[in-house]
Design an enzyme around this catalytic site. Structure first.
Site, PDB file in Angstrom:
ATOM      1  N   ARG A 265       4.346   8.524  -0.004  1.00 15.64           N
ATOM      2  CA  ARG A 265       4.092   7.116  -1.160  1.00 15.64           C
ATOM      3  C   ARG A 265       3.449   8.259  -2.793  1.00 15.64           C
ATOM      4  O   ARG A 265       2.680   8.600  -2.307  1.00 15.64           O
ATOM      5  CB  ARG A 265       3.045   5.220  -1.788  1.00 15.64           C
ATOM      6  CG  ARG A 265       2.730   4.978  -2.545  1.00 15.64           C
ATOM      7  CD  ARG A 265       1.621   4.067  -2.717  1.00 15.64           C
ATOM      8  NE  ARG A 265       0.389   4.992  -2.277  1.00 15.64           N
ATOM      9  CZ  ARG A 265      -0.313   4.760  -1.268  1.00 15.64           C
ATOM     10  NH1 ARG A 265      -1.176   4.011  -0.253  1.00 15.64           N
ATOM     11  NH2 ARG A 265      -1.778   5.355  -1.587  1.00 15.64           N
ATOM     12  N   HIS A 269      -1.877   3.923  -4.271  1.00 11.29           N
ATOM     13  CA  HIS A 269      -1.418   2.411  -4.542  1.00 11.29           C
ATOM     14  C   HIS A 269      -1.071   1.140  -5.127  1.00 11.29           C
ATOM     15  O   HIS A 269       0.170   0.728  -5.073  1.00 11.29           O
ATOM     16  CB  HIS A 269      -2.390   1.271  -3.174  1.00 11.29           C
ATOM     17  CG  HIS A 269      -1.926   0.367  -2.369  1.00 11.29           C
ATOM     18  ND1 HIS A 269      -1.075  -0.391  -1.624  1.00 11.29           N
ATOM     19  CD2 HIS A 269      -2.769  -0.782  -2.962  1.00 11.29           C
ATOM     20  CE1 HIS A 269      -1.195  -1.149  -1.224  1.00 11.29           C
ATOM     21  NE2 HIS A 269      -1.648  -1.877  -2.207  1.00 11.29           N
ATOM     22  N   TYR A 278      -8.813   8.653  -0.890  1.00 11.48           N
ATOM     23  CA  TYR A 278      -8.234   9.315   0.957  1.00 11.48           C
ATOM     24  C   TYR A 278      -7.395  10.470   1.561  1.00 11.48           C
ATOM     25  O   TYR A 278      -7.187   9.827   1.847  1.00 11.48           O
ATOM     26  CB  TYR A 278      -8.410   7.593   1.413  1.00 11.48           C
ATOM     27  CG  TYR A 278      -7.275   6.779   0.087  1.00 11.48           C
ATOM     28  CD1 TYR A 278      -6.295   6.780   0.586  1.00 11.48           C
ATOM     29  CD2 TYR A 278      -7.689   6.389  -0.918  1.00 11.48           C
ATOM     30  CE1 TYR A 278      -4.641   6.755  -0.012  1.00 11.48           C
ATOM     31  CE2 TYR A 278      -6.447   5.353  -1.778  1.00 11.48           C
ATOM     32  CZ  TYR A 278      -5.549   5.624  -1.114  1.00 11.48           C
ATOM     33  OH  TYR A 278      -4.192   5.227  -1.841  1.00 11.48           O
TER      34      TYR A 278
END
Length: 368
Positions: A265, A269, A278
């Protein structure tokens, strides 16, 4: 005394030791493993066109969130090979059970893009007709659609249809109990369903290593008696080949099939997420060098199946598609606040009638 069973041999269930691949990250062909055939050339060219359009749709939808036209949008940039191959492996009468990240697949399936974005715009319904399109509503709760997919597959078989169901799921969804229940139910009933895991390495901010100790998510099917495979999810040729085989396996009455696609990805998100908290920029750059769209383009060029004219034509079609989408999404539609009460119960309760009357009086007072 030996007892005969109908259980499959373990070796027949095992995925390849390494993900199936037909095209390397640099776009050059590699020797694929035995048992899989490359899709027809014209199908690969069509897949490229759909990937270009899907990428442009994804970028436009992301922009619409910044303009306030969408409440949220989960980008699938970097996962286009999975999105497009999943659709191309199915027939029109097959069913697709998508997650919230699979808008590109729905657009490639032929659904109206504005209808696809209705749920993400904040509408009270999914926007399209699931029965007519044979596409279930996009599922936000993790893995619950896998149970629904198995139920649909069982129903189709009982009705005598030879249609197949494909359930899209993310790596985070494989940590949910529904996923495991679905695998078990599908295997016991031998339903024609393909579980397609798009392993993009993160469940929001949780990396794969903190979700599972399995050597690959594809191995999760073995314990339930489900044939499984893993594939390079950024190699459209490989993904389409494996998914086509998985669908044929299910359609032939051999039961469910689990496919794990290793992909990434590239964006956060959703537009509400800060992925820099992160993951490192270097990680994203490394995966961008394996961009599935660029990989397929290079591969098709190298084989003489795609030239500058075809690339320009695909990009122009993508821009026209995005322009039409912008115009339609920027047009303010009529809203009916009373829809809040219309589809809660077949027969409105006394409380709903009271609430509706209260809203009506407040709107009337506001107009005065």
């Amino acid at each position: 005394m030996s007892v005969r069973t109908s259980h499959p041999a373990v070796d027949d269930l095992l995925p390849a030791a390494v993900p199936v691949r037909f095209v390397a990250a640099d776009g050059t062909a590699v020797e694929p493993p035995g048992g899989y055939s490359a899709p027809p050339d014209e199908r690969l060219v069509e897949a490229y066109r759909r990937m270009v359009l899907g990428r442009r749709f994804d970028r436009q939808a992301t922009a619409l969130t910044k303009q306030g036209r969408l409440a949220v949008y989960p980008s699938s940039r970097g996962q286009e090979a999975c999105q497009i191959a999943g659709v191309l492996a199915l027939r029109d009468d097959d069913w697709l059970f998508p997650t919230y990240r699979d808008s590109v697949a729905l657009v490639s399936r032929g659904l109206d893009p504005v209808e696809v974005l209705t749920l993400l715009q904040g509408g009270w319904h999914c926007g399209y007709d699931p029965a007519a399109s044979r596409v279930a509503p996009q599922c936000t709760p993790l893995a619950t659609q896998t149970i629904h997919a198995v139920g649909m597959a069982d129903a189709l078989r009982r009705k005598g249809e030879d249609a197949v169901v494909m359930a899209f799921i993310g790596d985070g969804g494989t940590s949910e109990g529904d996923f495991h229940e679905a695998l078990n139910y599908a295997a016991v009933l031998k339903t024609p369903v393909v579980f397609f895991v798009q392993n993009n390495k993160y469940a929001i901010s949780v990396p794969l290593a903190k979700q599972t100790a399995a050597p690959a998510l594809a191995y999760k099917g073995i314990g339930y008696g489900v044939r499984s495979e893993q594939v390079d999810g950024n190699d459209l040729v490989a993904v389409l080949s494996v998914l086509t085989a998985a669908v044929e396996h299910a359609r032939a009455g051999h039961g469910p099939f689990l496919v794990e696609a290793h992909t990434y990805r590239m964006d956060a998100h959703t537009n509400a997420d800060d992925a820099t908290r992160y993951r490192q920029a270097g990680e994203v750059e490394e995966w961008e060098s394996a961009d599935p769209l660029a990989r397929l383009e290079t591969y098709l060029r190298g084989r003489g199946l795609l030239a500058d004219e075809g690339i320009a034509s695909a990009r122009e079609a993508g821009e026209e598609f995005a322009s039409r989408l912008r115009d339609r999404m920027n047009a303010d539609g009529e809203t009916n606040p009373f829809e809040l009460f219309d589809h809660v119960y077949a027969e409105p309760t006394a409380q709903l009638r009271e609430q509706r009357a209260l809203l009506a009086s407040e709107l009337t007072a506001a107009e005065d």
